[in-house]
Scaffold this motif. Structure first.
Motif, PDB file in Angstrom:
ATOM      1  N   ASN A   1     -11.988   3.652  -0.619  1.00 53.03           N
ATOM      2  CA  ASN A   1     -11.318   3.865  -1.918  1.00 53.03           C
ATOM      3  C   ASN A   1     -11.064   2.583  -2.726  1.00 53.03           C
ATOM      4  OD1 ASN A   1      -9.196   2.794  -0.476  1.00 53.03           O
ATOM      5  ND2 ASN A   1      -7.832   4.554  -0.701  1.00 53.03           N
ATOM      6  N   GLY A   2     -11.882   1.574  -2.496  1.00 54.92           N
ATOM      7  CA  GLY A   2     -11.786   0.390  -3.361  1.00 54.92           C
ATOM      8  C   GLY A   2     -10.721  -0.595  -2.950  1.00 54.92           C
ATOM      9  N   ALA A   3     -10.647  -0.889  -1.655  1.00 50.26           N
ATOM     10  CA  ALA A   3      -9.662  -1.876  -1.160  1.00 50.26           C
ATOM     11  C   ALA A   3      -9.953  -3.261  -1.729  1.00 50.26           C
ATOM     12  CB  ALA A   3      -9.712  -1.938   0.363  1.00 50.26           C
ATOM     13  N   MET A   4      -8.910  -4.079  -1.764  1.00 54.39           N
ATOM     14  CA  MET A   4      -9.042  -5.457  -2.222  1.00 54.39           C
ATOM     15  C   MET A   4      -9.863  -6.266  -1.199  1.00 54.39           C
ATOM     16  SD  MET A   4      -5.892  -7.401  -3.909  1.00 54.39           S
ATOM     17  CE  MET A   4      -4.869  -7.668  -2.494  1.00 54.39           C
ATOM     18  N   GLU A   5     -10.607  -7.237  -1.712  1.00 59.43           N
ATOM     19  CA  GLU A   5     -11.381  -8.155  -0.865  1.00 59.43           C
ATOM     20  C   GLU A   5     -11.062  -9.579  -1.296  1.00 59.43           C
ATOM     21  OE1 GLU A   5     -15.270  -5.229  -0.458  1.00 59.43           O
ATOM     22  OE2 GLU A   5     -15.343  -6.943  -1.808  1.00 59.43           O
TER      23      GLU A   5
ATOM     24  N   VAL B   1     -13.804 -10.838   2.769  1.00 57.84           N
ATOM     25  CA  VAL B   1     -13.067 -10.102   3.811  1.00 57.84           C
ATOM     26  C   VAL B   1     -12.310  -8.955   3.126  1.00 57.84           C
ATOM     27  CG1 VAL B   1     -11.168 -10.246   5.489  1.00 57.84           C
ATOM     28  CG2 VAL B   1     -12.765 -12.164   5.228  1.00 57.84           C
ATOM     29  N   ARG B   2     -12.467  -7.754   3.660  1.00 58.23           N
ATOM     30  CA  ARG B   2     -11.782  -6.598   3.059  1.00 58.23           C
ATOM     31  C   ARG B   2     -10.386  -6.431   3.663  1.00 58.23           C
ATOM     32  NH1 ARG B   2     -15.010  -2.547   4.582  1.00 58.23           N
ATOM     33  NH2 ARG B   2     -13.474  -1.912   6.130  1.00 58.23           N
ATOM     34  N   ILE B   3      -9.425  -6.080   2.800  1.00 52.51           N
ATOM     35  CA  ILE B   3      -8.032  -5.927   3.253  1.00 52.51           C
ATOM     36  C   ILE B   3      -7.753  -4.440   3.465  1.00 52.51           C
ATOM     37  CG2 ILE B   3      -5.609  -6.315   2.657  1.00 52.51           C
ATOM     38  CD1 ILE B   3      -6.505  -8.598   0.812  1.00 52.51           C
ATOM     39  N   ASP B   4      -7.930  -3.982   4.695  1.00 51.32           N
ATOM     40  CA  ASP B   4      -7.625  -2.579   4.999  1.00 51.32           C
ATOM     41  C   ASP B   4      -6.140  -2.430   5.276  1.00 51.32           C
ATOM     42  OD1 ASP B   4     -10.241  -1.852   4.741  1.00 51.32           O
ATOM     43  OD2 ASP B   4     -10.650  -1.730   6.898  1.00 51.32           O
ATOM     44  N   LEU B   5      -5.503  -1.498   4.596  1.00 54.02           N
ATOM     45  CA  LEU B   5      -4.068  -1.271   4.796  1.00 54.02           C
ATOM     46  C   LEU B   5      -3.785   0.215   4.937  1.00 54.02           C
ATOM     47  CD1 LEU B   5      -2.614  -3.652   2.011  1.00 54.02           C
ATOM     48  CD2 LEU B   5      -2.687  -4.111   4.479  1.00 54.02           C
ATOM     49  N   GLU B   6      -2.783   0.521   5.751  1.00 53.60           N
ATOM     50  CA  GLU B   6      -2.252   1.884   5.857  1.00 53.60           C
ATOM     51  C   GLU B   6      -1.016   1.966   4.964  1.00 53.60           C
ATOM     52  OE1 GLU B   6      -3.452   4.492   7.490  1.00 53.60           O
ATOM     53  OE2 GLU B   6      -5.183   3.227   7.961  1.00 53.60           O
ATOM     54  N   PRO B   7      -0.636   3.171   4.534  1.00 51.72           N
ATOM     55  CA  PRO B   7       0.567   3.278   3.705  1.00 51.72           C
ATOM     56  C   PRO B   7       1.770   2.639   4.406  1.00 51.72           C
ATOM     57  CG  PRO B   7      -0.532   5.413   3.887  1.00 51.72           C
ATOM     58  CD  PRO B   7      -1.257   4.477   4.804  1.00 51.72           C
ATOM     59  N   GLY B   8       2.521   1.814   3.641  1.00 50.48           N
ATOM     60  CA  GLY B   8       3.697   1.151   4.225  1.00 50.48           C
ATOM     61  C   GLY B   8       3.393  -0.243   4.735  1.00 50.48           C
TER      62      GLY B   8
ATOM     63  N   ALA C   1       0.846  -1.201   0.000  1.00 49.39           N
ATOM     64  CA  ALA C   1       0.000   0.000   0.000  1.00 49.39           C
ATOM     65  C   ALA C   1       0.878   1.247   0.000  1.00 49.39           C
ATOM     66  CB  ALA C   1      -0.910  -0.009   1.222  1.00 49.39           C
ATOM     67  N   LEU C   2       0.807   2.016  -1.089  1.00 47.82           N
ATOM     68  CA  LEU C   2       1.544   3.286  -1.157  1.00 47.82           C
ATOM     69  C   LEU C   2       0.641   4.445  -0.761  1.00 47.82           C
ATOM     70  CD1 LEU C   2       3.671   2.646  -4.381  1.00 47.82           C
ATOM     71  CD2 LEU C   2       4.317   2.333  -1.976  1.00 47.82           C
ATOM     72  N   THR C   3      -0.686   4.164  -0.723  1.00 53.13           N
ATOM     73  CA  THR C   3      -1.659   5.052  -0.075  1.00 53.13           C
ATOM     74  C   THR C   3      -2.443   4.140   0.856  1.00 53.13           C
ATOM     75  OG1 THR C   3      -3.383   4.553  -1.695  1.00 53.13           O
ATOM     76  CG2 THR C   3      -1.959   6.457  -2.168  1.00 53.13           C
ATOM     77  N   ALA C   4      -3.307   4.722   1.668  1.00 52.68           N
ATOM     78  CA  ALA C   4      -4.218   3.858   2.432  1.00 52.68           C
ATOM     79  C   ALA C   4      -5.094   3.115   1.433  1.00 52.68           C
ATOM     80  CB  ALA C   4      -5.064   4.708   3.370  1.00 52.68           C
ATOM     81  N   SER C   5      -5.566   1.944   1.824  1.00 54.32           N
ATOM     82  CA  SER C   5      -6.489   1.179   0.983  1.00 54.32           C
ATOM     83  C   SER C   5      -7.548   0.652   1.932  1.00 54.32           C
ATOM     84  CB  SER C   5      -5.713   0.054   0.288  1.00 54.32           C
ATOM     85  OG  SER C   5      -6.557  -0.626  -0.611  1.00 54.32           O
ATOM     86  N   ASN C   6      -8.799   1.080   1.734  1.00 55.98           N
ATOM     87  CA  ASN C   6      -9.851   0.738   2.700  1.00 55.98           C
ATOM     88  C   ASN C   6     -11.228   0.850   2.055  1.00 55.98           C
ATOM     89  OD1 ASN C   6     -10.418   3.528   2.685  1.00 55.98           O
ATOM     90  ND2 ASN C   6      -8.804   3.869   4.207  1.00 55.98           N
TER      91      ASN C   6
ATOM     92  N   ASP D   1      -9.005  10.899  -3.658  1.00 59.28           N
ATOM     93  CA  ASP D   1      -7.563  10.694  -3.889  1.00 59.28           C
ATOM     94  C   ASP D   1      -7.366   9.362  -4.604  1.00 59.28           C
ATOM     95  OD1 ASP D   1      -4.819  11.093  -3.823  1.00 59.28           O
ATOM     96  OD2 ASP D   1      -4.598  10.529  -1.707  1.00 59.28           O
ATOM     97  N   ARG D   2      -6.189   9.226  -5.238  1.00 54.90           N
ATOM     98  CA  ARG D   2      -5.866   7.958  -5.893  1.00 54.90           C
ATOM     99  C   ARG D   2      -5.638   6.883  -4.836  1.00 54.90           C
ATOM    100  NH1 ARG D   2      -0.428   9.026  -9.254  1.00 54.90           N
ATOM    101  NH2 ARG D   2      -1.526   7.990 -10.952  1.00 54.90           N
ATOM    102  N   ARG D   3      -5.892   5.632  -5.206  1.00 56.73           N
ATOM    103  CA  ARG D   3      -5.491   4.494  -4.380  1.00 56.73           C
ATOM    104  C   ARG D   3      -4.382   3.785  -5.141  1.00 56.73           C
ATOM    105  NH1 ARG D   3      -7.218  -1.478  -4.674  1.00 56.73           N
ATOM    106  NH2 ARG D   3      -5.650  -1.067  -6.263  1.00 56.73           N
TER     107      ARG D   3
END
Ligand SMILES: O=C(O)CCC(=O)C(=O)O
Length: 287
Positions: free
Chosen positions: A132-136, A175-182, A124-129, A202-204
């Motif tokens: 903004n269309g996080a992976m599931e 299940v949604r994969i919520d990630l913070e940058p890094g 994740a180079l941005t948050a993903s949640n 913002d972009r994801r």
């Protein structure tokens, strides 16, 4: 003894087909990589597109470093042992307020690899949640064999062929994969996964790095990979060099040749020959 993953995380990977979040760098370090990407895009006058989104670690030194990042490679070693190749990389960029999505699919469908021993580190180079269309993903589906897929070539689908599993998916189990940058997630090549569009401001940005142990082979054509740890006693892949400067003309030419060859593997059986053709869609990822 494991290098970075806990035993609970390793067990979860083999049980669910996915483990997250694993922090591999600070949010500032992830922001720095985003800044480098966007500096390139600003110079180029457009978002990274076409074949530049694939195997980009052959074009940019900061991505060559990223695929060799010791914390990521340690995590992969905890799952697949010490001799490791980076087979490919794909940017999955969803622009703000954009309909781009990823249909439910297994990565293994068109990759041409002889064994399902492939793991993606999705960085994740941005948050993903949820915003903004996080992976599931569908837990446990990695234990299934290859599931039949149908190609849709749907306009906004980020996959090479817009492929989707040809079976009903019970979305209530996703299940949604919520990630913070890094942070990263690690997912198995047979895991059924996908992601909805990004309605946010913002972009994801995700950078997917596909790792294989050196015993895995390509059976659908000539192929290359980057040795990131250990030794390659199998020689199934032409080993790729490491760029010393960004967009080095020699590496740009090498990358073009490799991307062309890769596209022939991923699009085999269709009339598409290159990531840059209109049917391949400029912003597609490479799964
Ligand atoms: O970035 C996404 O939303 C999907 C990524 C994906 O399908 C993959 O990395 O295999």
């Amino acid at each position: 003894m494991a290098k970075i993953l806990t035993q609970e995380q390793i067990d979860r990977f083999w049980r669910d087909g996915c483990v997250f979040p694993v922090r591999i760098m600070s949010p500032d370090q992830a922001a720095d990589i985003r800044r480098r990407l966007e500096t390139h895009e600003a110079k180029d006058g457009k978002p990274l597109h076409g074949d530049l989104r694939h195997k980009s670690h052959l074009l940019f030194t900061w991505l060559a470093d990223l695929v060799r990042h010791s914390r990521i490679v340690d995590a992969i070693e905890d799952l697949y042992g010490p001799d490791l190749l980076c087979w490919t990389t794909n940017f999955f960029i969803k622009e703000a307020h954009n309909p781009a999505f990823v249909s439910w699919h297994q990565d293994s469908t068109y990759w041409g690899l002889n064994k399902p021993d492939v793991v993606t580190a999705w960085i994740a180079l941005t948050a993903s949640n949820a915003s903004n269309g996080a992976m599931e993903f569908m837990p446990g589906t990695h234990t299934a064999d290859q599931i039949p897929h149908r190609d849709t070539f749907a306009k906004h689908n980020l996959l090479t062929r817009g492929q989707e599993v040809a079976v009903e998916v019970d979305q209530s189990k996703a299940v949604r994969i919520d990630l913070e940058p890094g942070e990263i997630s690690l997912h198995h090549v047979r895991l059924v996964h996908g992601s909805p569009p990004n309605p946010s401001n913002d972009r994801r940005i995700g950078f997917a790095v596909r790792y294989i142990p050196t015993y895995v082979a390509q059976i659908a054509g000539e192929d290359s990979a980057t040795l990131v740890r250990g030794v390659d006693d199998y020689h199934h892949f032409e080993l790729e060099p490491r760029p010393r400067t960004d967009m080095d003309p020699e590496f740009v030419a090498l990358h073009e040749r490799i991307a062309e060859r890769n596209a022939q593997i991923l699009y085999r059986g269709t009339s598409v020959k290159s990531y840059n053709e209109p049917a391949a869609q400029a912003d597609r990822g490479g799964a």
